[in-house]
Design an enzyme around this catalytic site. Structure first.
Site, short mmCIF file in Angstrom:
data_model
loop_
_atom_site.label_atom_id
_atom_site.label_comp_id
_atom_site.label_asym_id
_atom_site.label_seq_id
_atom_site.Cartn_x
_atom_site.Cartn_y
_atom_site.Cartn_z
CE LYS A 129 -2.28 10.62 3.12
NZ LYS A 129 -2.93 9.75 2.12
CE LYS A 158 -6.34 13.68 0.27
NZ LYS A 158 -6.43 12.53 -0.60
NE ARG A 159 -3.61 9.92 10.15
CZ ARG A 159 -3.10 9.00 10.97
NH1 ARG A 159 -3.65 7.81 11.05
NH2 ARG A 159 -2.05 9.24 11.72
CG HIS A 182 -1.99 -0.97 1.22
ND1 HIS A 182 -3.22 -0.76 0.65
CD2 HIS A 182 -2.02 -2.22 1.72
CE1 HIS A 182 -3.96 -1.84 0.82
NE2 HIS A 182 -3.25 -2.75 1.46
CE LYS A 225 -13.85 5.98 0.56
NZ LYS A 225 -12.93 6.09 1.71
CB THR A 258 -10.08 4.92 -1.34
OG1 THR A 258 -9.65 5.31 -0.03
CG2 THR A 258 -9.34 3.67 -1.75
C1 26V Z 1 2.15 1.65 8.24
C2 26V Z 1 2.32 1.63 9.58
C3 26V Z 1 3.67 1.56 10.06
C4 26V Z 1 3.75 1.21 11.51
C5 26V Z 1 2.73 1.93 12.33
C6 26V Z 1 1.33 1.65 11.88
C7 26V Z 1 1.20 1.65 10.43
C8 26V Z 1 -0.05 1.68 9.89
C9 26V Z 1 -0.21 1.69 8.52
C10 26V Z 1 0.90 1.70 7.70
C11 26V Z 1 0.75 1.71 6.24
C12 26V Z 1 -0.15 2.75 5.78
C13 26V Z 1 -0.31 2.58 4.34
C14 26V Z 1 -1.60 3.15 3.85
O1 26V Z 1 -2.55 3.46 4.55
N1 26V Z 1 -1.63 3.27 2.58
C15 26V Z 1 -2.77 3.78 1.88
O2 26V Z 1 -3.49 2.66 1.42
C16 26V Z 1 -4.66 3.04 0.70
C17 26V Z 1 -5.39 1.77 0.34
O3 26V Z 1 -4.65 1.04 -0.57
C18 26V Z 1 -4.27 3.85 -0.51
O4 26V Z 1 -5.43 4.27 -1.16
C19 26V Z 1 -3.44 5.07 -0.12
O5 26V Z 1 -2.97 5.72 -1.27
C20 26V Z 1 -2.27 4.63 0.74
O6 26V Z 1 -1.59 5.76 1.27
#
Ligand code: 26V
Length: 804
Positions: free
Chosen positions: A547, A541-542, A360, A653, A649
Site C-alpha cells: 500500500k 488503511k491497513r 480478494h 468513500k 474501497t
Molecule cells: C487473509 C488472512 C490470512 C490469514 C490470517 C487472516 C487473514 C485475514 C484476511 C486475509 C485476506 C485479506 C484480503 C483483503 O482484505 N483484501 C482486501 O479486500 C478488499 C475488499 O474486496 C479490497 O478492497 C482490498 O483491495 C483487498 O486488499
C-alpha cells in the site's frame, strides 16, 4: 423506486421514543433514571430502536417464506460493522425523534452515540466489504443471512509508545451487546480430529475426538426505511459440557475447566493478520467451526421448508468471502453423503452449484494453504473428500497432474474454492483480469465461464448519509428527497452544478465545516493541532508494504526538505494524515509506523513548518475514525503498487465525499478514473504491466535513487538518523530494503509521485477549479454504491431477484 418514508418501519415521534427509552431503561436495563450513566441511556435507546426493527424483520422473514425466495448466505470470517445505533436510526428515518427523545432525558445525543463501542470483528477491506454488503442486501431486498464468528475480542487496539505500535486486547463485549438476540435453542455440535471408518456406498462414519458447540447470536440488519431486514448470525464456541464433575470434586478446578477452555478458545480472538496465513491450527479450527455451523443451519432451514437436499442450489446461494470458508465444499459434500445418503458425484454437483467464491487478493502469501498433515489430523474425513474432489477434477478435465488441489503436501484453498464453486469473482475489473492471467490462469482455461467481475462498492448510508450530515442536507435539498441514499445514481445530477458558483460555494463550505470538526477532534482526542484551512491529505488503511505508506512518508520528508531549502517556494499548505494498524507480527509494517511518527515529530517540531506542513497519525484507526476523517479529506491517497490492491474501497468513500484522488492505476482506481474523468483525478506511476516489466528487466532501485536527488537525500537522512535523534540504525531494515529489493517499487514510482503531488499543489492554488473537480468526483460515484454491487451479484452470481 420509492419516494417517501411511509415504508415498513413504524413511524414514531420524539415523545413516543422518549417513553420507549424510559421503559427500556427500567425494564430491560434495570436502571433507575436517577442513577443511569451515559452507557445506560445508550443501551436504553438501543433497545427502544431495536424494538422498532423487530416488526420489519419479521415482515421480511415471513415474506421470504411466503414468496419462497431463494436465500443468500454470506459466509465471512470478518464483519467489520462498526457502530450500529446511528446507522439503524438513519435507516429507519428516526433521527429527529431520537434527538428529541434523548434531549428530553437531559442527555447529549452526540455523546450518547459516541459511547457505543466499535464492533471490530474484522481486519480491513474484506471485513468492511462484508458489512457494506449486509446493509445493501437489506436495502435492495435480497433475502440473506450473514454468517460469521462472534469473537470475544475483535481487532486489537493500537496505541503508540514513543511512536512504536503497541497492541492491547479489544473488549467490545464487556458491556452487553445490545443489538443481539441470543438463540440458545440454535446450537450445533462441531467435531474435530478422531477416526474415520468406511460406511455404506460413498459414505463414511466419522467419530471426532473433540466436539464443541456452535451457539447462535442474531443481529437484525435493517435496510433503508426498513423495507427489508436481514440477519447477521454469529457463532459463539461453547463447551458441550461446562466442566468435568469428577476432577472438580477432587478439587482439581483447572482440569475440571479444561473442556470449556478448549471450546471457548475457538471464538476468543480475531486472527490479527490479513497478509500471512501462519499455519495455525487454531485458525483452521475457526474456519471449520463457523463454516460447519453455518452449513448445518442452512441445511436445517432447507429441510424445514420440506425440501430435499438435492434441490439446495435452487433455493440457496452461498457466497464464500475469500478462501477462509473454503472448507464449505468438502463439508457440504460430507453432510450430503454421510448424513443424507447421496453418492459422491451427486453431492459434489449440489455443492458446486450452490457455492460461489470471491477472491480478494493475489498476494501469494495471502492465498491459504494447509499442510495435509494438519488437515488430515484436524479434519480426517474432509481430507479424504478433498482428495476425491481433486481426483474427480483431474479426471474430468483430463489433467491428471497439472492444477491439483493437493500439491506438495499442502491443500491449496484457492484451488479448492475455485473448483467447488459455481462462480468465482474478482472485486474490480483489473483484479479480475489479473486473476485470469495469474493465480487462476490454468483453472480459467479449463472453466472459462466461471470467473466474473463484481466491482466492489460501499454503502452510501454509512459513508455519505451517516458520516457527512452537511452533504446529506445539500444532496437532499438539491435532489428533492432523501431517496438518493438508496439510489445513488441520482447523485449524477450534481454534475451540471459543478459549473454553478453558488453551488460550489455551498459544497466547499460543507468541506470546511467537516475539516474544522476533524481538526477539533484531532486536538481533543490526539493532542495534535492542525490548520483546517490547509489541504487535508489522508491515507488510511491497513499498513502494508504494497500500500506504500512508506512512499507517502518519503514524499512528506522530501517536501519538508524542499520547503526548508527554499522557504519562499509555493507549496500548498498541507496536513498529512495517516491512519492504520499493522499486523502484530509484521515487523516491517511496524517499523514504517515508527518512521512516519519520527518524521511527523521532526516536522511538527519545526517552527518553519507552521502553516505549511504538518503530519498527524491518530492511533487506533477504526470504522468510527474513518467516519470522521473521510468527510474532512481534500486529497485521498490510493498509491499501491499497480496490480497489488485488488480493489480498495476507501478510494470510493473519499471520492463520494468530495475528495480528489492521487493514485496509481490499481484496483478500482481505474474505474474511478473512468467514472470521474481523467482530468479530475491525479494518476501517476507505473501500470500493472509496467511493474511486471520493471521486475522482469532486473529492477535496480538504486538507479532510481541516484536519478532523483530528492529521494536520495531523504534516504540518506534516514540512514543518518536525521528523523530519529541521530539513531542511524533504527530504520536500517527500511533503507536496506529500499536500496536492495524494494519489492513494491517505491523507488521506481517516487519521482512520478512527487511530481504529481506538485500538480496537486497547483490545483489547490485554484480553489474554484478544485471544488469543481470535487463536485464532479461526488457526482460520478453512483456506480460505487454497494447496492449496485449487490444487484450485480444477485443477477450474475446468485440468480435471485431483489424485492425492493
Ligand atoms: C487473509 C488472512 C490470512 C490469514 C490470517 C487472516 C487473514 C485475514 C484476511 C486475509 C485476506 C485479506 C484480503 C483483503 O482484505 N483484501 C482486501 O479486500 C478488499 C475488499 O474486496 C479490497 O478492497 C482490498 O483491495 C483487498 O486488499
Amino acid at each position: 423506486m420509492h419516494d417517501g418514508a411511509t415504508d415498513t418501519a413504524k413511524q414514531i415521534d420524539g415523545e413516543a421514543l422518549r417513553v420507549a427509552m424510559a421503559h427500556s431503561l427500567r425494564y430491560a436495563i434495570g436502571k433507575d433514571p436517577v442513577t443511569a450513566t451515559l452507557s445506560d441511556w445508550r443501551l436504553a435507546l438501543t433497545r427502544a430502536v431495536r424494538d422498532l426493527v423487530v416488526d420489519p424483520w419479521f415482515a421480511a422473514t415471513r415474506r421470504a417464506y411466503a414468496e419462497k425466495r431463494k436465500r443468500v448466505y454470506y459466509l465471512s470470517m470478518e464483519f467489520l460493522i462498526g457502530r450500529l445505533l446511528e446507522d439503524a436510526i438513519h435507516n429507519l428515518g428516526l433521527e429527529a425523534a431520537a434527538r428529541e427523545a434523548v434531549a428530553a432525558h437531559g442527555v447529549d445525543y452526540a455523546a450518547l452515540v459516541d459511547d457505543e463501542p466499535d464492533a471490530a470483528l474484522g481486519n480491513g477491506g474484506l471485513g468492511r466489504l462484508a458489512a457494506c454488503f449486509l446493509d445493501s442486501m437489506s436495502t435492495v431486498g435480497v433475502a440473506a443471512h450473514g454468517y460469521g464468528i462472534r469473537y470475544e475480542h475483535g481487532l486489537f487496539r493500537q496505541r503508540f509508545d514513543q511512536g512504536w505500535q503497541g497492541e492491547e486486547p479489544e473488549d467490545w463485549l464487556r458491556q452487553r451487546h445490545a443489538w443481539e438476540f441470543e438463540r440458545s435453542e440454535v446450537a450445533y455440535p462441531i467435531g474435530f480430529g478422531g477416526e474415520v471408518s468406511p460406511g455404506e456406498g460413498d459414505g463414511a462414519l466419522w467419530t471426532p475426538s473433540d466436539t464443541v458447540l456452535a451457539a447462535a447470536y442474531d443481529t437484525p440488519i435493517p435496510g433503508w426505511r426498513g423495507r427489508w431486514t436481514n440477519t447477521l448470525r454469529l457463532w459463539d464456541a461453547q463447551p458441550v459440557r461446562e466442566f468435568d464433575l469428577e476432577p472438580f470434586n477432587r478439587g482439581d478446578y483447572m482440569a475440571a475447566a479444561a473442556p470449556s477452555v478448549f471450546a471457548e478458545t475457538i471464538s476468543r480472538v480475531l486472527y490479527p493478520d490479513d497478509t500471512t496465513p501462519q499455519g495455525k491450527e487454531l485458525r483452521l479450527k475457526q474456519e471449520y467451526f463457523f463454516t460447519a455451523a453455518s452449513l448445518a443451519d442452512i441445511l436445517r432451514r432447507h429441510r424445514a421448508m420440506g425440501l430435499e437436499p438435492r434441490s439446495l442450489a435452487a433455493h440457496a446461494a452461498i457466497q464464500l468471502n475469500d478462501t477462509h470458508p473454503a472448507i464449505a465444499g468438502p463439508e457440504l459434500v460430507r453432510l450430503l453423503v454421510d448424513d443424507h445418503g447421496l453418492d459422491f458425484d451427486e453431492a459434489f454437483d449440489v455443492a458446486s452449484a450452490t457455492l460461489n467464491y470471491t477472491n480478494h487478493t493475489l498476494m501469494p502469501e495471502a492465498l491459504e494453504r494447509w499442510s495435509t498433515d494438519l488437515m488430515g489430523h484436524a479434519l480426517p474425513r474432509h481430507m479424504q473428500i478433498i482428495e476425491r474432489i481433486d481426483t474427480r477434477h483431474a479426471r474430468e478435465t483430463k489433467r491428471p497432474d497439472s492444477v491439483r488441489i493437493v500439491d506438495n503436501g499442502e491443500v491449496r484453498m484457492g484451488d479448492l474454492a475455485f473448483i467447488s464453486a459455481h462462480r468465482v469473482n474478482g472485486v474490480s475489473a483489473l483484479h479480475t483480469d489479473l486473476m485470469k492471467q495469474t493465480v487462476f490462469a490454468e483453472l480459467h482455461a479449463l472453466h472459462p465461464e466461471k470467473i466474473v467481475n463484481q466491482t466492489n462498492g460501499v454503502t452510501p448510508r454509512r459513508w455519505l448519509y451517516g458520516c457527512n450530515a452537511g452533504m446529506r442536507r445539500l444532496l437532499t435539498e438539491t435532489l428533492g428527497s432523501e431517496e438518493w441514499a438508496a439510489d445513488l445514481d441520482r447523485i449524477a445530477a450534481l454534475a451540471p452544478l459543478a459549473e454553478d458558483a453558488a453551488f460550489r460555494e455551498r459544497f466547499q463550505a460543507i468541506k470546511t465545516d467537516n475539516k474544522r470538526a476533524c481538526a477539533a477532534w484531532l486536538e481533543r482526542e490526539h493532542g495534535v493541532s492542525v490548520d483546517p484551512t490547509a489541504m487535508f491529505d489522508i491515507q488510511i488503511k491497513r499498513i502494508h508494504e504494497y500500500k506504500r505508506q512508506l512512499m507517502n512518508a518519503l514524499e512528506t520528508a522530501a517536501l519538508y526538505n524542499a520547503i526548508k531549502a527554499d522557504p519562499s517556494a509555493e507549496f500548498a499548505p498541507r496536513v498529512k494524515i495517516f491512519g492504520g494498524k499493522a499486523a502484530p507480527g509484521y515487523a516491517m509494517a511496524k517499523l514504517i509506523i515508527k518512521l512516519i511518527n519520527d518524521i511527523a515529530a521532526t516536522i511538527n517540531a519545526d517552527p518553519a513548518m507552521k502553516g505549511r506542513l504538518a503530519v498527524a497519525y491518530p492511533a487506533n484507526y477504526n470504522v468510527s475514525m474513518a467516519e470522521i476523517l473521510i468527510p474532512a479529506a481534500d486529497l485521498s491517497e490510493q498509491i499501491s503498487t499497480a496490480g497489488k490492491e485488488a480493489s480498495g474501497t476507501g478510494n470510493m468513500k473519499f471520492a463520494m465525499n468530495g475528495a480528489l484522488t492521487v493514485g496509481t492505476l490499481d484496483g478500482a482506481n481505474v474505474e474511478i478514473r473512468d467514472a470521474v474523468g481523467e482530468e479530475n483525478i491525479f494518476i501517476f506511476g507505473q501500470t500493472a504491466a509496467e511493474v511486471l516489466a520493471t521486475r522482469a528487466n532486473g529492477y535496480a532501485p538504486q538507479s532510481f535513487i541516484d536519478a532523483d536527488p530528492r529521494l536520495a537525500q531523504v534516504v540518506e537522512q534516514i540512514e543518518a538518523g536525521f528523523f530519529s535523534g541521530g539513531d542511524g540504525e533504527r530504520f536500517r531494515a527500511v533503507t536496506e530494503n529500499l536500496r536492495g529489493h524494494d519489492w513494491f517499487q517505491v523507488c521506481a514510482d517516487f519521482t512520478s509521485y512527487y511530481d504529481r503531488q506538485r500538480v496537486v499543489d497547483d490545483a489547490w492554488a485554484k480553489p474554484e477549479e478544485w471544488t469543481r473537480k470535487a463536485v464532479l468526483n461526488a457526482a460520478g460515484m453512483g456506480v460505487f454504491s454497494s447496492d449496485r454491487t449487490i444487484r450485480g451479484y444477485a443477477a450474475e452470481v446468485w440468480g435471485v431477484t431483489p424485492a425492493c
